[in-house]
Each structure stands twice: as structure tokens, then as C-alpha cells.
Design a protein around this motif. Structure first.
Motif, PDB file in Angstrom:
ATOM      1  N   THR A  20       0.831  -1.207   0.000  1.00 29.92           N
ATOM      2  CA  THR A  20       0.000   0.000   0.000  1.00 29.92           C
ATOM      3  C   THR A  20       0.865   1.257   0.000  1.00 29.92           C
ATOM      4  OG1 THR A  20      -1.811  -1.120   1.137  1.00 29.92           O
ATOM      5  CG2 THR A  20      -1.750   1.279   1.291  1.00 29.92           C
ATOM      6  N   THR A  21       1.937   1.248   0.813  1.00 29.95           N
ATOM      7  CA  THR A  21       2.826   2.404   0.864  1.00 29.95           C
ATOM      8  C   THR A  21       3.503   2.625  -0.488  1.00 29.95           C
ATOM      9  OG1 THR A  21       3.237   1.990   3.215  1.00 29.95           O
ATOM     10  CG2 THR A  21       4.775   3.429   2.079  1.00 29.95           C
ATOM     11  N   LEU A  22       3.982   1.539  -1.114  1.00 31.38           N
ATOM     12  CA  LEU A  22       4.592   1.668  -2.439  1.00 31.38           C
ATOM     13  C   LEU A  22       3.584   2.166  -3.471  1.00 31.38           C
ATOM     14  CD1 LEU A  22       6.835  -1.526  -2.769  1.00 31.38           C
ATOM     15  CD2 LEU A  22       7.610   0.847  -2.752  1.00 31.38           C
ATOM     16  N   TYR A  23       2.382   1.627  -3.422  1.00 27.49           N
ATOM     17  CA  TYR A  23       1.348   2.018  -4.389  1.00 27.49           C
ATOM     18  C   TYR A  23       1.066   3.512  -4.300  1.00 27.49           C
ATOM     19  CZ  TYR A  23      -3.110   2.101  -6.868  1.00 27.49           C
ATOM     20  OH  TYR A  23      -4.127   2.394  -7.740  1.00 27.49           O
ATOM     21  N   GLN A  24       0.938   4.004  -3.086  1.00 30.71           N
ATOM     22  CA  GLN A  24       0.651   5.431  -2.903  1.00 30.71           C
ATOM     23  C   GLN A  24       1.763   6.308  -3.454  1.00 30.71           C
ATOM     24  OE1 GLN A  24       0.075   5.432   1.336  1.00 30.71           O
ATOM     25  NE2 GLN A  24      -2.088   4.855   1.206  1.00 30.71           N
ATOM     26  N   LEU A 388      17.403  -6.858  15.564  1.00 30.98           N
ATOM     27  CA  LEU A 388      16.620  -7.832  14.815  1.00 30.98           C
ATOM     28  C   LEU A 388      16.553  -7.381  13.356  1.00 30.98           C
ATOM     29  CD1 LEU A 388      13.811  -8.270  17.476  1.00 30.98           C
ATOM     30  CD2 LEU A 388      15.402 -10.056  16.759  1.00 30.98           C
ATOM     31  N   PRO A 389      16.377  -8.323  12.426  1.00 33.83           N
ATOM     32  CA  PRO A 389      16.497  -7.957  11.002  1.00 33.83           C
ATOM     33  C   PRO A 389      15.398  -7.013  10.540  1.00 33.83           C
ATOM     34  CG  PRO A 389      15.722 -10.215  11.258  1.00 33.83           C
ATOM     35  CD  PRO A 389      16.133  -9.752  12.620  1.00 33.83           C
ATOM     36  N   SER A 390      15.790  -5.995   9.788  1.00 35.67           N
ATOM     37  CA  SER A 390      14.846  -5.134   9.088  1.00 35.67           C
ATOM     38  C   SER A 390      14.975  -5.418   7.590  1.00 35.67           C
ATOM     39  CB  SER A 390      15.116  -3.655   9.383  1.00 35.67           C
ATOM     40  OG  SER A 390      16.435  -3.313   9.003  1.00 35.67           O
ATOM     41  N   ILE A 391      13.988  -4.983   6.822  1.00 40.48           N
ATOM     42  CA  ILE A 391      13.951  -5.308   5.392  1.00 40.48           C
ATOM     43  C   ILE A 391      13.980  -4.021   4.573  1.00 40.48           C
ATOM     44  CG2 ILE A 391      12.651  -6.434   3.551  1.00 40.48           C
ATOM     45  CD1 ILE A 391      11.346  -8.190   5.678  1.00 40.48           C
ATOM     46  N   PRO A 392      15.068  -3.748   3.867  1.00 39.77           N
ATOM     47  CA  PRO A 392      15.099  -2.587   2.962  1.00 39.77           C
ATOM     48  C   PRO A 392      14.245  -2.857   1.727  1.00 39.77           C
ATOM     49  CG  PRO A 392      17.317  -3.367   3.531  1.00 39.77           C
ATOM     50  CD  PRO A 392      16.355  -4.441   3.919  1.00 39.77           C
ATOM     51  N   ILE A 393      13.516  -1.829   1.286  1.00 41.09           N
ATOM     52  CA  ILE A 393      12.675  -1.926   0.090  1.00 41.09           C
ATOM     53  C   ILE A 393      13.042  -0.757  -0.816  1.00 41.09           C
ATOM     54  CG2 ILE A 393      10.310  -1.976  -0.800  1.00 41.09           C
ATOM     55  CD1 ILE A 393       9.428  -2.860   2.039  1.00 41.09           C
ATOM     56  N   ASN A 394      13.496  -1.066  -2.035  1.00 43.12           N
ATOM     57  CA  ASN A 394      13.902  -0.022  -2.983  1.00 43.12           C
ATOM     58  C   ASN A 394      13.265  -0.319  -4.339  1.00 43.12           C
ATOM     59  OD1 ASN A 394      16.088   1.483  -1.359  1.00 43.12           O
ATOM     60  ND2 ASN A 394      16.719  -0.665  -1.187  1.00 43.12           N
ATOM     61  N   VAL A 398      11.997   4.717  -4.934  1.00 41.88           N
ATOM     62  CA  VAL A 398      11.365   4.858  -3.619  1.00 41.88           C
ATOM     63  C   VAL A 398      12.063   3.918  -2.645  1.00 41.88           C
ATOM     64  CG1 VAL A 398       9.243   4.537  -2.289  1.00 41.88           C
ATOM     65  CG2 VAL A 398       9.144   5.536  -4.573  1.00 41.88           C
ATOM     66  N   SER A 399      12.537   4.455  -1.538  1.00 46.89           N
ATOM     67  CA  SER A 399      13.249   3.659  -0.532  1.00 46.89           C
ATOM     68  C   SER A 399      12.462   3.633   0.759  1.00 46.89           C
ATOM     69  CB  SER A 399      14.645   4.246  -0.280  1.00 46.89           C
ATOM     70  OG  SER A 399      15.438   4.161  -1.437  1.00 46.89           O
ATOM     71  N   LEU A 400      12.181   2.435   1.244  1.00 46.72           N
ATOM     72  CA  LEU A 400      11.470   2.234   2.495  1.00 46.72           C
ATOM     73  C   LEU A 400      12.229   1.203   3.315  1.00 46.72           C
ATOM     74  CD1 LEU A 400       7.867   1.798   0.996  1.00 46.72           C
ATOM     75  CD2 LEU A 400       8.779   3.889   2.024  1.00 46.72           C
ATOM     76  N   VAL A 422       5.455  -4.462  12.765  1.00 45.48           N
ATOM     77  CA  VAL A 422       6.409  -3.980  11.775  1.00 45.48           C
ATOM     78  C   VAL A 422       6.021  -2.561  11.388  1.00 45.48           C
ATOM     79  CG1 VAL A 422       7.392  -4.294   9.478  1.00 45.48           C
ATOM     80  CG2 VAL A 422       6.890  -6.290  10.894  1.00 45.48           C
ATOM     81  N   THR A 423       6.983  -1.663  11.436  1.00 45.88           N
ATOM     82  CA  THR A 423       6.765  -0.284  11.004  1.00 45.88           C
ATOM     83  C   THR A 423       7.463  -0.069   9.675  1.00 45.88           C
ATOM     84  OG1 THR A 423       6.630   0.511  13.287  1.00 45.88           O
ATOM     85  CG2 THR A 423       7.117   2.138  11.603  1.00 45.88           C
ATOM     86  N   ILE A 424       6.732   0.468   8.693  1.00 47.38           N
ATOM     87  CA  ILE A 424       7.299   0.727   7.371  1.00 47.38           C
ATOM     88  C   ILE A 424       7.401   2.230   7.187  1.00 47.38           C
ATOM     89  CG2 ILE A 424       6.989   0.462   4.894  1.00 47.38           C
ATOM     90  CD1 ILE A 424       5.581  -2.176   5.454  1.00 47.38           C
ATOM     91  N   SER A 425       8.607   2.684   6.978  1.00 45.72           N
ATOM     92  CA  SER A 425       8.816   4.130   6.829  1.00 45.72           C
ATOM     93  C   SER A 425       9.916   4.403   5.804  1.00 45.72           C
ATOM     94  CB  SER A 425       9.165   4.747   8.168  1.00 45.72           C
ATOM     95  OG  SER A 425      10.324   4.143   8.692  1.00 45.72           O
TER      96      SER A 425
END
Length: 425
Positions: A20-24, A388-394, A398-400, A422-425
Motif C-alpha cells: 500500500t505504501t509503495l502504491y501510494q 533484529l532484522p529489518s527489510i530494505p525496500i527499494n 522509492v526507498s522504504l 512492523v513499522t514501514i517508513s
């Protein structure tokens, strides 16, 4: 619980949140377009508009086996091998790692010849969660779709489904699943499965095999979880307390008595450290403290030597507790050190009245010197395994980052459970 030492999972709602965040941020750039094609001699312009964010169904489609075998058989036909054997091998490898990406609200527009109009279509992309060479990826492998108008199916197949695969590749290739890590403990390459509305990465301690089926059928239901076996906790504690074995303390000096001056030299060494599990968030440790005290006293013209064995009784032991600090770090720290006393046992045959005169005062001096040092050695133990592991999204500029939040520790089927949101920012 299962044949793994560490497992990390995120649920479908977390993936939907990221989608949803990527779509927006990327609509209409990634989700809208058109293409001109020729079909049966007629030129058509076919447009697509994905009008809501893709969602994830973390389970295989109902017709998964037939769908995937048909898809794989078509691929295998291009290779000079036994097609059925190749399909069987690939299908077995995919077992338990298939899920769906859904674009349920797509508007297709068609213009060409004497026809024009719009149609609502839904698209489902079958995705494989794959782990190869230590790298974890999410790979779209097949798209299917439905139209409300059957005559549009050929245009859907020729244009919309390939474009949906391109969108899925772009989105999923931008999700950079990190390698599993727990402090400095060495782990195997991961296995990646889809189960119980979660994508789960699993690993064993180095030296074991990569985790393989059968896997548990149920997992913690929180959006994020990390499970750790007692053996992995013990390995972490062994590595981070290895400096204790062989740790030595020494002291020398002089004591004055009516019968003469006593010169002494004492040392004590920590050894035989053992670590054992003490519950989901605790570890028990024990070690020996042994050494000797050598002393000499001059009475008149004679030098009399005194020798003692020095040891801690009943040994040195306590509890290491695991907790969450900084919101996402697992920290190990001594939470309890059991009471111990230092004992001196005479060796040899010194004169009894000399022993009775000097042993207790000498022990008090040795205990006053060594006991605080030993206590500080263990009470000062603290080890942070890192976050704890976080997940980069690029994706498309757009980088989250998907980061665990609100994490707490508890027990789950005999393993340590770190779980939260999980917080996505």
C-alpha cells in the motif's frame, strides 16, 4: 519444535502494508500504461490501470499443482532433457514456498477497429519464495487472470498478464530480504517457506544441514517473529563468555604477626565454564575458581613455608537473562550471581599452631581482594546481539524500510520468541 535453530517470519498483513505504501508513492508511474498490438490483423491499443494496491495471499492457489506443472512443462520443452523429470524436480523444490500476489482491481481499456470499451479484470501472480546461494528472493513465476467479458481474454493474456508480471518483478525484486544473523553465531544458508500466513526464513547452526521439511504447520501469529532454539542461545553464550575460561587473578603482600612477618603470593583461575538452558529467556552458567596460596613466615632463624589450595565453594554460578533494548536489540546480561565463598585448605604438614594463628587473617585478606574481582567479572557480563532484522525496500527510486517495533520476548514451544509489529517508513 522443529529441525531449525533460528526462524524469522513476517505475515501477509505486513506485506500488504508495504504494498500500500509503495502504491501510494508510485501510482500511476508503475501501475498505469498502455500498449499497441496487432491481433488477427487488427491493431488494438490496450491500456491498464491498477486501481488499488496489490495484496498478498500467503498460500498457494487452489489449482497450484496443475498450474505449476503446466507452466514448468512449457519451460522444460525448450531444454534437451527429460521434461517430466525436470518438472518433477522443480515442483518438489518449490513445495511449501508458493504464494499469491493479487491485483483484484484492474481496469482494462481497449480501442481498435470498430471496438472500444473498458473491462474490469483481476490478476493473480504465483510467486515462489526462493533461497539459493545464501540469498533469499521472491520470484514471480506465472500470472493468470479473469475478465468479465470472455471476448477480452485474448487481450488479457497478450498484454495485461505480461505487464502484471513486469510489475510484480519490479516490486518483488526491490524487497531485499537480509541474511539471517544472531550476534556472531555462525548459521547455515537459509531455507525459505510459506506457511500459516507467514513467509518464514529458517537456518541452523553452522555445521548442521540447511533446514528441510517437514516444518511446523503453525507459527506465532504476530506480524513479525524471530524464534531461537536453546542450542543457539547456548552457542551465543559460549562464544560471548569464552574470555572467562582462564581468567586469572593474583595478589601478593605481607602481613605482620606477633610471631613474625608473613609474606604471601596467591592466585585463582576461572575454568571449566559450562552453559545450559534455563528457560526461553534465560541461560545458566557455572564455573570453577581454583588456585593456591603460598606463604612464608620467619620465626627466629627459621623460615617456615605454608601452602594452601584455594577454591570457590560451592562454585561460581548464576543466570544470564535475555531482554530487548533499544526497541530491537536482543541483549544478554547477568541477572543473578549465586553466593559463593573462598576456601583455603592447607597442604603439607606445617606446625599446627602457626596455621591456627595465620590462616584466618590470611583468608580474610585473600577473600577481600579476590571476591569483588570475581563478582565484577560475572556481574559485568553484557552482550548485545545487534538489531533484529529489518527489510530494505527499494523500488523505482522509492526507498522504504520495514523495521520490527514493539518487540517483546517470551516462550513459544520451548524456544525463545521475539515478536511484535512492523513499522514501514
Amino acid at each position: 519444535m522443529g529441525n531449525f535453530d533460528m526462524a524469522v517470519g513476517i505475515n501477509g498483513n505486513t506485506m500488504d502494508q508495504g504494498s500500500t505504501t509503495l502504491y501510494q508513492k508510485l501510482y500511476p508511474k508503475l501501475f498505469k500504461g498502455s500498449q499497441t498490438i496487432t491481433l488477427e490483423g487488427i491493431e488494438f491499443t490496450v491500456g491498464w490501470d491498477v486501481q488499488s494496491a496489490p495484496t498478498f495471499i500467503l498460500s498457494p492457489p487452489a489449482n497450484a499443482e496443475a498450474l505449476l506443472r503446466s507452466h514448468l512443462m512449457g519451460m522444460a520443452a525448450h531444454y534437451p532433457v527429460d521434461s517430466k523429470a525436470m518438472v518433477d524436480t522443480y515442483f518438489t523444490a518449490m513445495g511449501g514456498s508458493i504464494f499469491q500476489m493479487s491485483m483484484a482491481d484492474v481496469e482494462m481499456t481497449v480501442s481498435g477497429g470498430s471496438n472500444s470499451g473498458t473491462d474490469k479484470v483481476s490478476v493473480t501472480i504465483v510467486v515462489e519464495a526462493n533461497s539459493a546461494g545464501g540469498k533469499m528472493t521472491l520470484n514471480p513465476i506465472k500470472a493468470t487472470g479473469k475478465t468479465t467479458n470472455p471476448s477480452d481474454q485474448s487481450l488479457l493474456n497478450k498484454v495485461i498478464l505480461p505487464q502484471a508480471m513486469n510489475m510484480a518483478r519490479t516490486i518483488l525484486s526491490g524487497i531485499n530480504l537480509p541474511p539471517l544473523k544472531f550476534g556472531s553465531v555462525q548459521l547455515t544458508a537459509p531455507a525459505l517457506i510459506v506457511s500459516n500466513n507467514h513467509i518464514v526464513a529458517l537456518a541452523n547452526l553452522a555445521g548442521k544441514s540447511v533446514p528441510s521439511a517437514p516444518f511446523p504447520s503453525s507459527w506465532p501469529q504476530q506480524p513479525f517473529f524471530a524464534l531461537l532454539s536453546p542450542e543457539a542461545k547456548i552457542e551465543m553464550a559460549k562464544m560471548s563468555t569464552s574470555y572467562i575460561n582462564g581468567k586469572q587473578f593474583g595478589k601478593s603482600g605481607k602481613l605482620g604477626f606477633k610471631i613474625g612477618d608473613l609474606h604471601y603470593n596467591a592466585n585463582i583461575t576461572m575454568g571449566n565454564l559450562t552453559i545450559s538452558d534455563a528457560g526461553a529467556t534465560s541461560i545458566h552458567f557455572s564455573t570453577t575458581g581454583t588456585g593456591n596460596v603460598g606463604a612464608g613466615i620467619k620465626i627466629g632463624c627459621s623460615n617456615i613455608g605454608l601452602n594452601y589450595d584455594l577454591y570457590a565453594k560451592p562454585g561460581i554460578s548464576g543466570t544470564i537473562s535475555l531482554s530487548i533494548v533499544n526497541g530491537v536489540d536482543i541483549q544478554a546480561e547477568t541477572s543473578n550471581l549465586d553466593t559463593f565463598v573462598l576456601i583455603m585448605k592447607p597442604t603439607g604438614n606445617p606446625v599446627e599452631w602457626i596455621l591456627s594463628a595465620v590462616t584466618d587473617p590470611l583468608l580474610q585478606v585473600i577473600a577481600a581482594a579476590f571476591s569483588p574481582l570475581i563478582t565484577k567479572l560475572f556481574d559485568g557480563y553484557k552482550y548485545n546481539t545487534g538489531p533484529l532484522p529489518s527489510i530494505p525496500i527499494n523500488v523505482e527510486g522509492v526507498s522504504l524500510t520495514a523495521t520490527p517495533s514493539g518487540v517483546s520476548l517470551s516462550s513459544y514451544n520451548g524456544m525463545m520468541l521475539a515478536s511484535g509489529n512492523v513499522t514501514i517508513s
